[in-house]
Scaffold this active site. Structure first.
Site, PDB file in Angstrom:
ATOM      1  N   HIS A   1       0.801  -1.219   0.000  1.00 39.22           N
ATOM      2  CA  HIS A   1       0.000   0.000   0.000  1.00 39.22           C
ATOM      3  C   HIS A   1       0.835   1.270   0.000  1.00 39.22           C
ATOM      4  O   HIS A   1       0.338   2.333  -0.400  1.00 39.22           O
ATOM      5  CB  HIS A   1      -0.944   0.008   1.203  1.00 39.22           C
ATOM      6  CG  HIS A   1      -2.143  -0.872   1.026  1.00 39.22           C
ATOM      7  ND1 HIS A   1      -2.119  -2.231   1.261  1.00 39.22           N
ATOM      8  CD2 HIS A   1      -3.410  -0.585   0.635  1.00 39.22           C
ATOM      9  CE1 HIS A   1      -3.313  -2.727   1.023  1.00 39.22           C
ATOM     10  NE2 HIS A   1      -4.111  -1.763   0.631  1.00 39.22           N
ATOM     11  N   GLY A   2       2.060   1.200   0.451  1.00 41.33           N
ATOM     12  CA  GLY A   2       2.868   2.401   0.438  1.00 41.33           C
ATOM     13  C   GLY A   2       4.253   2.164   1.000  1.00 41.33           C
ATOM     14  O   GLY A   2       4.462   1.272   1.827  1.00 41.33           O
TER      15      GLY A   2
END
Length: 433
Positions: A296-297
């Site tokens: 996600h990041g």
């Protein structure tokens, strides 16, 4: 005969409008995986060719998405060791939608290797499958067995397809503009300076963010599915009322379904799944959730978010299997517990840093009471959506499927968008992933 070339050109034009260099990257990834699948079909060095696809795709993802993250952490390590050297930042951009089409293309080569699907012989058709523009930027992450067969035939577009597609698109647009962007006004203000707010505002902002990210992300996929449906294509369901889940396991069967199932099929099960005893199951579960968080990041906050969900599954997995939990605990209590846990984990997803997340958690439990000054409309809209979802999954759900109710709901959404929705330039949250 020009249907697929036109659709591919439209998809590349759509993607290149953001940045022409994006087209070069997706075309390179597409051609390489097409060649890999062709070589694997010949039956020689299949593992080696699969390794080429995996290394290439994950290498692209690592370079563009995690280059700066790795460099920053190495510099911190060098500094702590008192080594007077700073590794220069790579200075690369993150192409929008990179994670989504990389995972989609990678699943194709893995499925070809496993023999789950037949190789696509047409490069144009395969390229259209990877770059299909409605789902390109933020999913859903389609599997070849669902979308490729639809590209083999000219879709027979019916009036029902147009009606259902328009309805889906309006619902998605309403979720994004009227709900997600509206809630973002309050959430962003509080999370930008959490040390300036007290417990009620921090709690309320976290509650609103849980719904903001749901409306934002599911809104995109609703619009993507709606556009595809109007062209005669059916993309997979990506969200299924996740905040009505009665267990954390069920939550991940309802939230971002295309990604959750991807990690299950291509990470969790290859690691051993639940075939290696309790310890092995929990280890594989933990690794899968942490990798999912990192997907996600490129930040430690996302790793912590994934680890929290893994720990939550550890703590509740056996309890959820007991007769007492299944039969004695009211479903509403289960749903509220799951939502509370998921909402707490969202703090680390939303916070800009671990420091900000720590401030928010600490102040939620230690700061005093002050009027959060939240607009009542935000709460009313969320309660209306929650009630709609609750009715949808109840015995009275058939009422919502009636044509007058569906048409009336869509008309009300359009009127709200036209009259009340504020102008906003909020981008989609998941475009950064």
């Amino acid at each position: 005969r020009f249907r697929l070339p036109f659709l591919l050109a439209a998809s590349y034009f759509f993607y290149g409008w953001l940045n022409p260099l994006y087209v070069v990257l997706i075309a390179y990834s597409t051609v390489l995986d097409y060649i890999v699948a062709a070589r694997m079909e010949k039956g020689k060095r299949r593992k080696s060719w699969l390794a080429v696809s995996i290394v290439n795709n994950l290498g692209l993802l690592g370079f563009f998405k995690y280059g700066a993250f790795v460099t920053d952490n190495l510099n911190v390590l060098l500094s702590s060791l008192r080594i007077p050297y700073v590794i220069p930042a790579p200075g690369v951009f993150l192409p929008a939608g990179l994670s989504f089409y990389i995972f989609q293309s990678l699943s194709y080569t893995i499925d070809c290797y496993r023999g789950n699907i037949e190789r696509e012989t047409s490069l144009i058709r395969y390229a259209t499958f990877v770059a299909f523009f409605p789902r390109l930027l933020a999913g859903p992450i389609e599997r070849a067995r669902n979308l490729l067969p639809q590209l083999h035939k000219t879709p027979a577009i019916s009036g029902q397809d147009i009606a259902d597609g328009l309805s889906l698109f309006v619902v998605g647009l309403f979720k994004k503009v009227a709900l997600a962007d509206y809630l973002a006004l309050y959430v962003n203000k509080v999370y930008a300076a959490p040390e300036q707010f007290q417990s009620p505002a921090l709690l309320l902002a976290t509650f609103l963010f849980a719904w903001q990210i749901y409306f934002d992300f599911s809104g995109y996929t609703d619009m993507a599915r709606g556009v595809a449906r109007m062209m005669g294509f059916r993309l997979m369901l990506n969200f299924n009322n996740p905040y009505l889940a009665a267990s954390l396991g069920e939550f991940w069967q309802r939230w971002h379904i295309s990604l959750s199932s991807w990690f299950k099929d291509y990470v969790y099960i290859p690691l051993g799944g639940n075939r290696k005893g309790t310890f092995g199951t929990y280890k594989n579960m933990f690794l899968t959730m942490v990798i999912s968080g990192l997907w996600h990041g490129a930040a430690w906050t996302f790793v912590i978010w994934g680890a929290l969900h893994a720990l939550g599954r550890f703590a509740t997995r056996e309890l959820e299997r007991t007769a007492f939990y299944r039969e004695k605990v009211p479903k509403l209590i289960k749903q509220l517990f799951v939502f509370a846990f998921v909402m707490f984990a969202w703090i680390f997803f939303k916070a800009d840093s671990i420091g900000d997340a720590s401030v928010i958690v600490t102040r939620i439990f230690t700061s005093g009471f002050a009027n959060p000054q939240c607009p009542l409309l935000a709460i009313v809209l969320i309660l209306a959506v929650w009630l709609y979802q609750y009715v949808h999954e109840s015995r009275a759900g058939w009422v919502l499927a009636l044509a007058p109710v569906r048409i009336g709901t869509v008309v009300l959404m359009i009127l709200y968008l036209a009259v009340f929705a504020p102008s906003s330039d909020q981008g989609f949250i998941y475009l950064q992933f």
